[in-house]
Design a protein around this motif. Structure first.
Motif, mmCIF file in Angstrom:
data_model
loop_
_atom_site.group_PDB
_atom_site.id
_atom_site.type_symbol
_atom_site.label_atom_id
_atom_site.label_comp_id
_atom_site.label_asym_id
_atom_site.label_seq_id
_atom_site.Cartn_x
_atom_site.Cartn_y
_atom_site.Cartn_z
ATOM 1 N N VAL A 146 4.488 -54.283 -35.448
ATOM 2 C CA VAL A 146 4.348 -55.566 -34.752
ATOM 3 C C VAL A 146 5.511 -55.772 -33.776
ATOM 4 C CG1 VAL A 146 4.500 -58.068 -35.072
ATOM 5 C CG2 VAL A 146 2.905 -56.733 -36.450
ATOM 6 N N ASP A 147 6.716 -55.430 -34.191
ATOM 7 C CA ASP A 147 7.875 -55.555 -33.296
ATOM 8 C C ASP A 147 7.676 -54.709 -32.042
ATOM 9 O OD1 ASP A 147 9.111 -57.238 -35.091
ATOM 10 O OD2 ASP A 147 10.418 -55.698 -35.941
ATOM 11 N N TYR A 148 7.184 -53.486 -32.224
ATOM 12 C CA TYR A 148 6.940 -52.601 -31.083
ATOM 13 C C TYR A 148 5.845 -53.177 -30.175
ATOM 14 C CZ TYR A 148 5.424 -48.456 -28.487
ATOM 15 O OH TYR A 148 5.072 -47.571 -27.497
ATOM 16 N N ILE A 149 4.765 -53.644 -30.779
ATOM 17 C CA ILE A 149 3.645 -54.205 -30.019
ATOM 18 C C ILE A 149 4.085 -55.423 -29.207
ATOM 19 C CG2 ILE A 149 1.449 -55.443 -30.277
ATOM 20 C CD1 ILE A 149 0.986 -53.540 -32.767
ATOM 21 N N GLN A 150 4.880 -56.286 -29.840
ATOM 22 C CA GLN A 150 5.339 -57.484 -29.133
ATOM 23 C C GLN A 150 6.331 -57.136 -28.020
ATOM 24 O OE1 GLN A 150 6.633 -60.041 -32.463
ATOM 25 N NE2 GLN A 150 4.850 -61.309 -32.020
ATOM 26 N N LYS A 151 7.178 -56.154 -28.272
ATOM 27 C CA LYS A 151 8.148 -55.746 -27.249
ATOM 28 C C LYS A 151 7.433 -55.206 -26.018
ATOM 29 C CE LYS A 151 12.107 -52.678 -26.471
ATOM 30 N NZ LYS A 151 13.006 -51.653 -27.077
ATOM 31 N N LYS A 152 6.356 -54.450 -26.243
ATOM 32 C CA LYS A 152 5.621 -53.843 -25.138
ATOM 33 C C LYS A 152 4.495 -54.733 -24.615
ATOM 34 C CE LYS A 152 7.583 -49.689 -25.112
ATOM 35 N NZ LYS A 152 8.179 -49.045 -23.917
ATOM 36 N N LYS A 153 4.240 -55.853 -25.318
ATOM 37 C CA LYS A 153 3.126 -56.741 -24.961
ATOM 38 C C LYS A 153 1.812 -55.952 -24.877
ATOM 39 C CE LYS A 153 5.738 -60.372 -22.617
ATOM 40 N NZ LYS A 153 7.077 -59.960 -23.066
ATOM 41 N N ILE A 154 1.524 -55.240 -25.941
ATOM 42 C CA ILE A 154 0.358 -54.367 -25.976
ATOM 43 C C ILE A 154 -0.889 -55.167 -26.320
ATOM 44 C CG2 ILE A 154 -0.675 -52.392 -27.154
ATOM 45 C CD1 ILE A 154 2.118 -51.276 -27.573
ATOM 46 N N LYS A 155 -1.973 -54.853 -25.630
ATOM 47 C CA LYS A 155 -3.240 -55.543 -25.829
ATOM 48 C C LYS A 155 -3.740 -55.370 -27.260
ATOM 49 C CE LYS A 155 -7.740 -55.949 -23.537
ATOM 50 N NZ LYS A 155 -8.602 -55.369 -22.478
ATOM 51 N N PHE A 156 -4.374 -56.418 -27.800
ATOM 52 C CA PHE A 156 -4.826 -56.403 -29.194
ATOM 53 C C PHE A 156 -5.868 -55.320 -29.445
ATOM 54 C CE2 PHE A 156 -7.270 -57.989 -32.863
ATOM 55 C CZ PHE A 156 -6.229 -58.166 -33.768
ATOM 56 N N THR A 157 -6.625 -54.948 -28.415
ATOM 57 C CA THR A 157 -7.656 -53.927 -28.574
ATOM 58 C C THR A 157 -7.111 -52.503 -28.433
ATOM 59 O OG1 THR A 157 -8.188 -54.181 -26.225
ATOM 60 C CG2 THR A 157 -9.537 -55.413 -27.800
ATOM 61 N N HIS A 158 -5.836 -52.365 -28.176
ATOM 62 C CA HIS A 158 -5.200 -51.046 -28.081
ATOM 63 C C HIS A 158 -5.265 -50.359 -29.448
ATOM 64 C CE1 HIS A 158 -1.915 -48.117 -27.816
ATOM 65 N NE2 HIS A 158 -1.994 -48.228 -26.502
ATOM 66 N N PRO A 159 -5.404 -49.037 -29.494
ATOM 67 C CA PRO A 159 -5.502 -48.332 -30.779
ATOM 68 C C PRO A 159 -4.363 -48.603 -31.748
ATOM 69 C CG PRO A 159 -6.104 -46.860 -28.995
ATOM 70 C CD PRO A 159 -5.616 -48.122 -28.357
ATOM 71 N N ILE A 160 -3.154 -48.816 -31.243
ATOM 72 C CA ILE A 160 -2.041 -49.033 -32.167
ATOM 73 C C ILE A 160 -2.139 -50.412 -32.822
ATOM 74 C CG2 ILE A 160 -0.307 -50.020 -30.578
ATOM 75 C CD1 ILE A 160 1.748 -48.151 -31.975
ATOM 76 N N CYS A 161 -2.706 -51.388 -32.115
ATOM 77 C CA CYS A 161 -2.929 -52.699 -32.725
ATOM 78 C C CYS A 161 -4.024 -52.609 -33.778
ATOM 79 C CB CYS A 161 -3.316 -53.719 -31.659
ATOM 80 S SG CYS A 161 -1.955 -54.234 -30.603
ATOM 81 N N GLU A 162 -5.086 -51.895 -33.447
ATOM 82 C CA GLU A 162 -6.168 -51.708 -34.407
ATOM 83 C C GLU A 162 -5.654 -51.016 -35.664
ATOM 84 O OE1 GLU A 162 -9.233 -49.174 -36.336
ATOM 85 O OE2 GLU A 162 -7.617 -48.467 -35.035
ATOM 86 N N PHE A 163 -4.823 -49.999 -35.473
ATOM 87 C CA PHE A 163 -4.240 -49.286 -36.609
ATOM 88 C C PHE A 163 -3.380 -50.222 -37.451
ATOM 89 C CE2 PHE A 163 -0.561 -47.224 -38.465
ATOM 90 C CZ PHE A 163 -1.135 -46.212 -39.219
ATOM 91 N N ALA A 164 -2.476 -50.944 -36.806
ATOM 92 C CA ALA A 164 -1.552 -51.814 -37.524
ATOM 93 C C ALA A 164 -2.293 -52.909 -38.282
ATOM 94 C CB ALA A 164 -0.549 -52.432 -36.549
ATOM 95 N N PHE A 165 -3.299 -53.499 -37.649
ATOM 96 C CA PHE A 165 -4.023 -54.609 -38.269
ATOM 97 C C PHE A 165 -4.839 -54.130 -39.472
ATOM 98 C CE2 PHE A 165 -7.534 -57.845 -38.195
ATOM 99 C CZ PHE A 165 -6.742 -58.925 -38.561
ATOM 100 N N LYS A 166 -5.509 -52.992 -39.337
ATOM 101 C CA LYS A 166 -6.305 -52.474 -40.450
ATOM 102 C C LYS A 166 -5.414 -52.035 -41.608
ATOM 103 C CE LYS A 166 -10.667 -51.184 -38.305
ATOM 104 N NZ LYS A 166 -11.680 -50.123 -38.113
ATOM 105 N N ASP A 167 -4.291 -51.407 -41.277
ATOM 106 C CA ASP A 167 -3.376 -51.001 -42.339
ATOM 107 C C ASP A 167 -2.807 -52.223 -43.056
ATOM 108 O OD1 ASP A 167 -3.450 -48.238 -42.450
ATOM 109 O OD2 ASP A 167 -1.277 -48.037 -42.306
ATOM 110 N N PHE A 168 -2.504 -53.260 -42.296
ATOM 111 C CA PHE A 168 -1.982 -54.493 -42.894
ATOM 112 C C PHE A 168 -2.986 -55.084 -43.873
ATOM 113 C CE2 PHE A 168 -1.631 -59.242 -42.267
ATOM 114 C CZ PHE A 168 -0.586 -59.415 -43.165
#
Length: 308
Positions: free
Chosen positions: A244-266
């Motif tokens: 989440v820290d990385y995603i927020q720092k980069k302002k990565i879109k929620f539909t990006h694969p890393i967001c999908e990965f992080a959310f499902k793992d959470f």
């Protein structure tokens, strides 16, 4: 003197029964121009004597001893920092590899000029009997060069994306500066579960192959083999917080694969907690889940642009 083609990095901690077999397979590689970087993370067993014995037989072994225990992540960081090879391969020292692995992987990586070469792996029992091919890949992600983001999306869609860092040969010129910005976390389980998705997010050239040169020992007493504990849940939530820290720092879109990965793992971690540790009624965990839920909601609502 020419730098090694591959730095094989072996973190060592409490693996005395398995270390000799691991070193045998690494020292016996058909590619001779490798270095074997052994990082002893204050192992309490007889691993030091085993390593010293192998050093007498193979001058390619470089031996580093930690003055304090930093965990698997700390040992990996030390290996990355000190490696001299063109490519790096992190191998857990209770596992073993195919004798042709370094040669085949190195030649494939060079021929395709990739930052990361991913491959398959096989599980073995402690008696060295084949268990399963859990780490198999899929034809839709193999034998083509693509951006790491695209590989992660395709691999996630086919359920063949694995966070195990040992399923990747990584170019040193890529991973060294990467590790300066995003090192492995110290003294925690699941230390590659956040590093690997970020690694692929930032890699420009990635290739995956079916070849399975990695043989993982399935152990009841390993980090992943023991049951759920409060400490392991703390480490799992630290994975989500790190991503989440990385995603927020980069302002990565929620539909990006890393967001999908992080959310499902959470959400997977939440299920593990509910099934194994909810009886603790620990308010710190309740608060952590609420805070992370809030952060995912903020990301979804506010970050509309894609990564890049």
């Amino acid at each position: 003197m020419k730098n090694p083609c591959v730095s094989v990095i072996l973190p060592v901690y409490d693996v005395e029964p398995y270390l000799a077999k691991c070193l045998d397979t690494v020292c016996g590689q058909t590619l001779e121009n490798i270095e074997i970087l052994v990082v002893n993370d204050c192992s309490p067993d007889n691993s030091d004597a085993i390593i010293q014995n192998y050093m007498k037989r193979d001058p390619r072994i470089r031996y580093i001893k930690h003055e304090e225990n930093l965990g698997l992540g700390g040992a990996r960081n030390t290996g990355i920092e000190n490696a001299k090879g063109e490519y790096q391969w992190h191998i857990d020292s209770d596992d073993f590899i195919d004798s042709n692995a370094c040669e085949f992987l190195y030649n494939t990586a060079c021929a395709n000029e990739v930052d990361v070469l991913s491959f398959s792996g096989l599980n073995f029992t402690e008696g060295n009997a084949f268990s399963d091919n859990y780490f198999a890949r899929d034809r839709h992600v193999c034998d083509r060069v693509m951006r790491g983001v695209d590989f992660m999306a395709k691999a996630r869609a086919k359920n063949v994306f694995y966070c195990a860092v040992w399923l990747n040969l990584v170019k040193s010129d890529f991973i060294k500066p990467f590790a300066n910005k995003f090192p492995f976390r110290l003294n925690c389980a699941h230390q590659d579960t956040d590093v690997t998705p970020v690694l692929f997010t930032e890699a420009e050239r990635v290739m995956c192959i079916h070849y399975a040169p990695y043989f993982r020992q399935v152990r009841a007493d390993s980090i992943t083999g023991v049951g759920e504990t409060k400490k392991k849940m703390v480490d799992k939530l630290a994975v989500t917080q790190s991503l989440v820290d990385y995603i927020q720092k980069k302002k990565i879109k929620f539909t990006h694969p890393i967001c999908e990965f992080a959310f499902k793992d959470f959400n997977y971690f939440r299920t593990i907690y509910a099934n194994n540790l909810a009886a603790l009624k620990d308010p710190d965990f309740d608060l952590a889940f609420v805070q992370l839920d809030s952060k995912f909601s903020y990301i979804k609502a506010n970050y509309g642009r894609p990564f890049g």
